[in-house]
Design a protein around this motif. Structure first.
Motif, PDB file in Angstrom:
ATOM      1  N   ASP A   1       0.833  -1.205   0.000  1.00  0.00           N
ATOM      2  CA  ASP A   1       0.000   0.000   0.000  1.00  0.00           C
ATOM      3  C   ASP A   1       0.864   1.250   0.000  1.00  0.00           C
ATOM      4  OD1 ASP A   1      -2.128  -1.650   0.124  1.00  0.00           O
ATOM      5  OD2 ASP A   1      -2.704  -1.207   2.193  1.00  0.00           O
ATOM      6  N   VAL A   2       0.511   2.177  -0.874  1.00  0.00           N
ATOM      7  CA  VAL A   2       1.211   3.462  -0.867  1.00  0.00           C
ATOM      8  C   VAL A   2       0.192   4.598  -0.826  1.00  0.00           C
ATOM      9  CG1 VAL A   2       3.363   2.786  -2.003  1.00  0.00           C
ATOM     10  CG2 VAL A   2       1.388   3.431  -3.395  1.00  0.00           C
ATOM     11  N   THR A   3       0.614   5.695  -0.239  1.00  0.00           N
ATOM     12  CA  THR A   3      -0.231   6.881  -0.161  1.00  0.00           C
ATOM     13  C   THR A   3       0.548   8.052  -0.727  1.00  0.00           C
ATOM     14  OG1 THR A   3      -1.188   6.020   1.871  1.00  0.00           O
ATOM     15  CG2 THR A   3      -1.578   8.348   1.395  1.00  0.00           C
ATOM     16  N   TYR A   4      -0.086   8.764  -1.641  1.00  0.00           N
ATOM     17  CA  TYR A   4       0.575   9.856  -2.335  1.00  0.00           C
ATOM     18  C   TYR A   4      -0.253  11.123  -2.192  1.00  0.00           C
ATOM     19  CZ  TYR A   4       2.115  12.556  -6.426  1.00  0.00           C
ATOM     20  OH  TYR A   4       2.571  13.545  -7.263  1.00  0.00           O
ATOM     21  N   THR A   5       0.414  12.223  -1.937  1.00  0.00           N
ATOM     22  CA  THR A   5      -0.292  13.509  -1.965  1.00  0.00           C
ATOM     23  C   THR A   5       0.538  14.513  -2.735  1.00  0.00           C
ATOM     24  OG1 THR A   5       0.733  14.209   0.109  1.00  0.00           O
ATOM     25  CG2 THR A   5      -1.499  13.303   0.256  1.00  0.00           C
TER      26      THR A   5
ATOM     27  N   ASN B   1      -3.057   3.709  -3.204  1.00  0.00           N
ATOM     28  CA  ASN B   1      -3.155   2.562  -4.104  1.00  0.00           C
ATOM     29  C   ASN B   1      -2.682   1.306  -3.401  1.00  0.00           C
ATOM     30  OD1 ASN B   1      -1.595   0.737  -6.239  1.00  0.00           O
ATOM     31  ND2 ASN B   1      -3.284   1.755  -7.283  1.00  0.00           N
ATOM     32  N   GLY B   2      -3.386   0.229  -3.652  1.00  0.00           N
ATOM     33  CA  GLY B   2      -2.969  -1.043  -3.072  1.00  0.00           C
ATOM     34  C   GLY B   2      -3.606  -2.182  -3.836  1.00  0.00           C
TER      35      GLY B   2
ATOM     36  N   GLU C   1      -2.852   8.935   6.672  1.00  0.00           N
ATOM     37  CA  GLU C   1      -1.484   9.214   6.211  1.00  0.00           C
ATOM     38  C   GLU C   1      -1.447  10.416   5.278  1.00  0.00           C
ATOM     39  OE1 GLU C   1       0.871   4.923   6.227  1.00  0.00           O
ATOM     40  OE2 GLU C   1       0.017   5.679   4.363  1.00  0.00           O
TER      41      GLU C   1
ATOM     42  N   ARG D   1       7.441   1.438   6.769  1.00  0.00           N
ATOM     43  CA  ARG D   1       6.655   2.507   6.147  1.00  0.00           C
ATOM     44  C   ARG D   1       7.206   3.889   6.465  1.00  0.00           C
ATOM     45  NH1 ARG D   1       2.154   1.499   3.465  1.00  0.00           N
ATOM     46  NH2 ARG D   1       0.800   3.291   3.239  1.00  0.00           N
TER      47      ARG D   1
ATOM     48  N   SER E   1       6.506  19.376  -3.943  1.00  0.00           N
ATOM     49  CA  SER E   1       5.236  19.454  -3.222  1.00  0.00           C
ATOM     50  C   SER E   1       4.530  18.098  -3.191  1.00  0.00           C
ATOM     51  CB  SER E   1       4.343  20.517  -3.861  1.00  0.00           C
ATOM     52  OG  SER E   1       4.178  20.236  -5.231  1.00  0.00           O
ATOM     53  N   SER E   2       5.240  17.031  -3.528  1.00  0.00           N
ATOM     54  CA  SER E   2       4.640  15.699  -3.517  1.00  0.00           C
ATOM     55  C   SER E   2       5.261  14.816  -2.445  1.00  0.00           C
ATOM     56  CB  SER E   2       4.839  15.018  -4.876  1.00  0.00           C
ATOM     57  OG  SER E   2       4.296  15.807  -5.897  1.00  0.00           O
ATOM     58  N   THR E   3       4.433  14.015  -1.850  1.00  0.00           N
ATOM     59  CA  THR E   3       4.909  13.094  -0.817  1.00  0.00           C
ATOM     60  C   THR E   3       4.345  11.706  -1.083  1.00  0.00           C
ATOM     61  OG1 THR E   3       4.883  14.913   0.760  1.00  0.00           O
ATOM     62  CG2 THR E   3       5.040  12.706   1.686  1.00  0.00           C
ATOM     63  N   LEU E   4       5.168  10.716  -0.893  1.00  0.00           N
ATOM     64  CA  LEU E   4       4.747   9.333  -1.077  1.00  0.00           C
ATOM     65  C   LEU E   4       5.100   8.560   0.189  1.00  0.00           C
ATOM     66  CD1 LEU E   4       3.658   7.262  -3.191  1.00  0.00           C
ATOM     67  CD2 LEU E   4       6.018   6.863  -3.840  1.00  0.00           C
ATOM     68  N   THR E   5       4.116   7.846   0.713  1.00  0.00           N
ATOM     69  CA  THR E   5       4.347   7.037   1.906  1.00  0.00           C
ATOM     70  C   THR E   5       4.168   5.574   1.547  1.00  0.00           C
ATOM     71  OG1 THR E   5       3.507   8.791   3.319  1.00  0.00           O
ATOM     72  CG2 THR E   5       3.595   6.597   4.285  1.00  0.00           C
ATOM     73  N   GLY E   6       5.087   4.751   1.994  1.00  0.00           N
ATOM     74  CA  GLY E   6       4.932   3.325   1.738  1.00  0.00           C
ATOM     75  C   GLY E   6       6.136   2.561   2.239  1.00  0.00           C
TER      76      GLY E   6
ATOM     77  N   ASN F   1       5.160  -0.438  -3.701  1.00  0.00           N
ATOM     78  CA  ASN F   1       3.887  -0.764  -4.331  1.00  0.00           C
ATOM     79  C   ASN F   1       4.160  -1.877  -5.347  1.00  0.00           C
ATOM     80  OD1 ASN F   1       1.634   0.519  -6.628  1.00  0.00           O
ATOM     81  ND2 ASN F   1       0.937   0.081  -4.588  1.00  0.00           N
TER      82      ASN F   1
END
Lengths: 196, 202
Positions: A20-24, A167-168, A185, B82, B89-94, B139
């Motif tokens: 799972d990843v979270t993007y903003t 997304n996951g 998150e 994680r 201005s973009s951030t990705l968590t995983g 991912n």
């Protein structure tokens, strides 16, 4: 020895959550601090059907949508945003959507028998056989935009000020915890949304 | 078949063939190789690697000096919990799954201090290249970066002879890569501890 090496090749992800990843991302020229109210629909779009020019939105069932919408509300309100009705000219519109996407791929396997006599023929070999597999990913997308600035756009539409995408791998378990965790998150990633 | 396996198999085949051609006064060595990353590789993966091996052969030009080739494979792996990665201005968590496959391919020379003795220490130097394939998985995607670093491999170790033709080998080596302006820009270096068997062919 190579066989031994291969068998101890390092592992990778063990659980679907590991992927799972979270993007903003946000528009860094947009001033969130001068806005304070938002409106959000009470349903989540998961698909669009276009039939003979008629567009129909397909919505997520409430039982799944409600906890997701509640997680977005909780996060926004704890950052100091006030929820208002769409008729009250909100500063921001928050639009959630869910998307499912399936990728198909095929692989083949080529077995052969040296000196074997399976099937009564020496040296007979299997034809390669093919398998088709697929995986499905689910995405949760939430955008924030200011509906009052559409005049500043050449196409009469407001630019998106903030986007989150989670997304996951999609499983049959409908684990909403994965989605609400991603929403938490996403807001953690976005300290610039904090008004209070 | 895994592409890395194919590579290793072909290297293996070449070494066997070359070894056969050398025959007189030579030895063939296989070791288990534990890797400890340094420099940029250690920044990427801090965990030591317990997945590795080498295949080596040496032709004895005189009782003290052997020259030949060393082929190695070390796989480093680390699961990064994680975390958030921000760019602009973009951030990705995983979660990240990091892999580094390193293949030293070296011409090597060793100097044996006590040839013919049961305990035979040696010092050596390898010169050649280290091919590195680094994968960062997140991912369903992987970012793959490759490097061919010019490499030096100083080593110290000893042979402990078991029978007339076979000996235990223990060696410490430093695989020093040099920056080469590849996809993966930084030099990839690591220390290995090798333990194995060496077979003499007289």
């Amino acid at each position: 020895m190579p066989v031994v090496l291969l068998s101890c090749y390092p592992a990778g992800p063990d659980y679907v959550e590991d992927l799972d990843v979270t993007y903003t991302t946000f528009d860094n020229k947009f001033d969130f601090q001068t806005r304070s109210t938002y409106a959000m629909p009470d349903r989540i779009v998961v698909d669009v059907e276009i039939d003979d020019g008629d567009t129909t939105y397909i919505y997520m069932k409430d039982v799944f949508a409600d906890p997701i919408l509640a997680a977005i509300d909780d996060n926004l309100q704890s950052l100091g945003w006030e929820k208002v009705d769409i008729s009250e000219q909100p500063d921001m519109l928050v639009t959630p959507a869910g998307i499912k996407s399936t990728t198909y791929f095929y692989s083949y396997w080529y077995d052969w028998w040296y000196g074997g006599w399976y099937g009564g023929y020496w040296g007979w070999y299997y034809p390669p056989y093919y398998t088709v597999s697929s995986y499905t990913t689910g995405s949760m997308i939430v955008t924030m935009s200011d509906p009052n600035v559409d005049d500043n756009s050449p196409i009469g539409e407001s630019q998106t000020a903030w986007v989150m995408a989670a997304n996951g791998l999609f499983t049959g378990n409908y684990d909403l915890g994965r989605v609400t965790k991603a929403i938490d998150e996403a807001f953690d990633q976005s300290p610039y949304l904090k008004l209070n | 078949m895994h592409p890395l396996m194919k590579k290793l198999l072909s290297i293996f085949a070449i070494s066997i063939v070359t070894y056969g051609a050398l025959h007189a006064q030579s030895n063939f060595t296989m070791t288990y190789s534990m890797g400890f990353a340094s420099g940029d590789l250690a920044d990427f993966i801090s965990q030591p690697s317990f997945r590795g091996a080498t295949i080596e052969f040496r032709k004895m030009v005189n009782p003290n000096i052997g020259v030949g080739m060393t082929f190695g494979w070390n796989t480093f792996y680390e699961e990064i919990s994680r975390e958030s990665y921000t760019a602009g201005s973009s951030t990705l968590t995983g979660k990240q799954f990091r892999y580094s496959n390193n293949f030293p391919i070296l011409l090597a020379g060793d100097y044996y201090l006590s040839p013919g003795e049961k305990f035979n220490p040696f010092v050596g130097l390898g010169i050649g290249t280290i091919y590195t394939r680094r994968n960062t998985d997140m991912n369903l995607y992987t970012v793959e970066q490759e490097a061919w670093n010019f490499a030096l491999q100083p080593e110290v170790g000893f042979l402990y002879s078991l029978t007339d033709g076979a000996a235990i080998i223990v060696a410490g080596r430093f695989n020093q890569g040099f920056k080469a302006g590849n996809e993966l820009d930084s030099a990839q270096s690591y220390f290995t501890l090798n333990v194995g068997f060496s077979f003499a062919n007289n």
